[in-house]
Enzyme design. Structure first.
Site, PDB file in Angstrom:
ATOM      1  CG  ASN A   1     -14.971  -2.135   0.620  1.00  0.00           C
ATOM      2  OD1 ASN A   1     -15.497  -1.023   0.689  1.00  0.00           O
ATOM      3  ND2 ASN A   1     -13.654  -2.291   0.520  1.00  0.00           N
TER       4      ASN A   1
ATOM      5  CE  LYS B   1     -12.859  -2.200  -3.024  1.00  0.00           C
ATOM      6  NZ  LYS B   1     -11.770  -2.765  -3.815  1.00  0.00           N
TER       7      LYS B   1
ATOM      8  CG  HIS C   1      -9.354  -2.064   1.528  1.00  0.00           C
ATOM      9  ND1 HIS C   1      -8.724  -1.747   0.347  1.00  0.00           N
ATOM     10  CD2 HIS C   1     -10.255  -3.033   1.228  1.00  0.00           C
ATOM     11  CE1 HIS C   1      -9.241  -2.491  -0.620  1.00  0.00           C
ATOM     12  NE2 HIS C   1     -10.170  -3.274  -0.107  1.00  0.00           N
TER      13      HIS C   1
ATOM     14  CD  GLU D   1      -9.213  -0.369  -2.989  1.00  0.00           C
ATOM     15  OE1 GLU D   1     -10.188   0.174  -2.443  1.00  0.00           O
ATOM     16  OE2 GLU D   1      -9.318  -1.344  -3.765  1.00  0.00           O
TER      17      GLU D   1
ATOM     18  CD  GLU E   1     -10.046  -7.331   0.679  1.00  0.00           C
ATOM     19  OE1 GLU E   1     -11.176  -7.650   0.312  1.00  0.00           O
ATOM     20  OE2 GLU E   1      -9.626  -6.152   0.623  1.00  0.00           O
TER      21      GLU E   1
ATOM     22  N   GLY F   1     -10.092  -6.320  -7.611  1.00  0.00           N
ATOM     23  CA  GLY F   1     -10.595  -5.564  -8.760  1.00  0.00           C
ATOM     24  C   GLY F   1      -9.959  -5.973 -10.074  1.00  0.00           C
TER      25      GLY F   1
ATOM     26  CB  SER G   1     -11.561 -11.154  -8.288  1.00  0.00           C
ATOM     27  OG  SER G   1     -10.912  -9.969  -8.719  1.00  0.00           O
TER      28      SER G   1
HETATM   29  P1  13P Z   1     -13.186  -6.858  -5.596  1.00  0.00           P
HETATM   30  O1  13P Z   1     -14.168  -7.875  -5.074  1.00  0.00           O
HETATM   31  O2  13P Z   1     -13.791  -5.829  -6.479  1.00  0.00           O
HETATM   32  O3  13P Z   1     -11.970  -7.526  -6.180  1.00  0.00           O
HETATM   33  O4  13P Z   1     -12.661  -6.033  -4.305  1.00  0.00           O
HETATM   34  C1  13P Z   1     -12.222  -6.716  -3.200  1.00  0.00           C
HETATM   35  C2  13P Z   1     -12.038  -5.750  -2.101  1.00  0.00           C
HETATM   36  O5  13P Z   1     -11.154  -4.917  -2.134  1.00  0.00           O
HETATM   37  C3  13P Z   1     -12.988  -5.800  -0.972  1.00  0.00           C
HETATM   38  O6  13P Z   1     -12.541  -5.039   0.081  1.00  0.00           O
END
Ligand code: 13P
Length: 251
Positions: A9, A11, A95, A97, A167, A173, A212
């Site tokens: 992903n 982003k 997601h 976010e 997740e 992150g 992560s």
């Molecule tokens: P990270 O791997 O940067 O923690 O992000 C995970 C994520 O949100 C994947 O969709």
């Protein structure tokens, strides 16, 4: 047979030049690996260039979000048929976010899930709890609410053509990964919840872990019985890391 999958992903990262470098390294690094599926979920403007690099390889591409509406006066939105035009295979829905920063409810997420399936896209449905919810013992309740919104709207059999990604929000992150056992416990809970509705759907359901995941922790996560792959954020932007994670699942 449950499929194994690693999804990147990206982003809101990347540009034309960097994407090409990243993709050509990934294509070379994953060449010939056939029993795992790979996908990169990229920002919309890059579909065309990503398609031209990835077509004919063993790496699929997808989107990070999509409209629940088919077409019409929805300024700034992107429809499922537009994703199809660029031969996307996957789309991430729900997601954290999107749920948190853009106020997407579980019902909206379920509508996006159903819209994606109507045109043959495979939704990657994200579920997960906040740190506060975990600490107050609400993890299972939150996951069940997010999952049942989709099952109620689209039916449990819809999960035959979908992927779930667990997740935990506190792990995204932050560099704080769920321990393999913490992740396994929630994955097993998800599979059990689906099994209570339909056993064979549950057995074949691909459940990814995200939060992560790095080259140095992927193997121990992927070794857990209910973890079928990963949804990778930051590490999917570094070719050597993404390749190492993909290879950890392949081995
Ligand atoms: P990270 O791997 O940067 O923690 O992000 C995970 C994520 O949100 C994947 O969709």
């Amino acid at each position: 047979m449950r499929k194994k999958l690693v999804a990147g992903n990206w982003k809101m990262h990347g540009n034309l030049v960097e994407n090409k470098q990243l993709l050509s390294a990934i294509v070379a690094g994953l060449d010939g690996l056939l029993n795992v599926q790979f996908v990169v979920c990229v920002p919309y403007p890059y579909f065309s260039s990503v398609q031209s690099v990835l077509q004919g390889t063993n790496i699929a591409w997808g989107a990070q979000n999509v409209s629940q509406y088919e077409k019409g006066a929805y300024t700034g939105e992107i429809s499922v048929s537009m994703l199809n035009d660029f031969k996307c295979s996957y789309v991430i829905v729900g997601h954290s976010e999107r749920r948190t920063l853009f106020f997407e409810s579980s019902l909206i997420v379920a509508e996006k899930f159903a819209a994606a399936q109507r045109v043959g896209l495979t939704p990657i449905l994200c579920v997960g709890e906040t740190l506060e919810q975990r600490e107050t013992g609400m993890t299972e309740q939150i996951i069940e609410e997010q999952l049942s919104a989709v099952v109620n709207l689209a039916g449990v059999e819809s999960l035959n053509k979908a992927v779930i990604a667990y997740e935990p929000i506190w792990a995204i992150g932050t560099g704080k990964t769920a321990s393999p056992q913490q992740a396994q416990d929630v994955h097993a809970f998800i599979r059990k919840g689906v099994a209570a509705r339909n056993m064979s759907v549950a057995q074949d359901l691909t459940i990814l872990y995200g939060g992560s995941v790095k080259a140095n922790n992927a193997s121990e996560l992927f070794a857990m019985p209910d973890i079928d792959g990963g949804l990778i954020g930051g590490a999917s932007l570094v070719s050597s890391d993404f390749i190492a994670i993909c290879r950890a699942l392949h081995n």
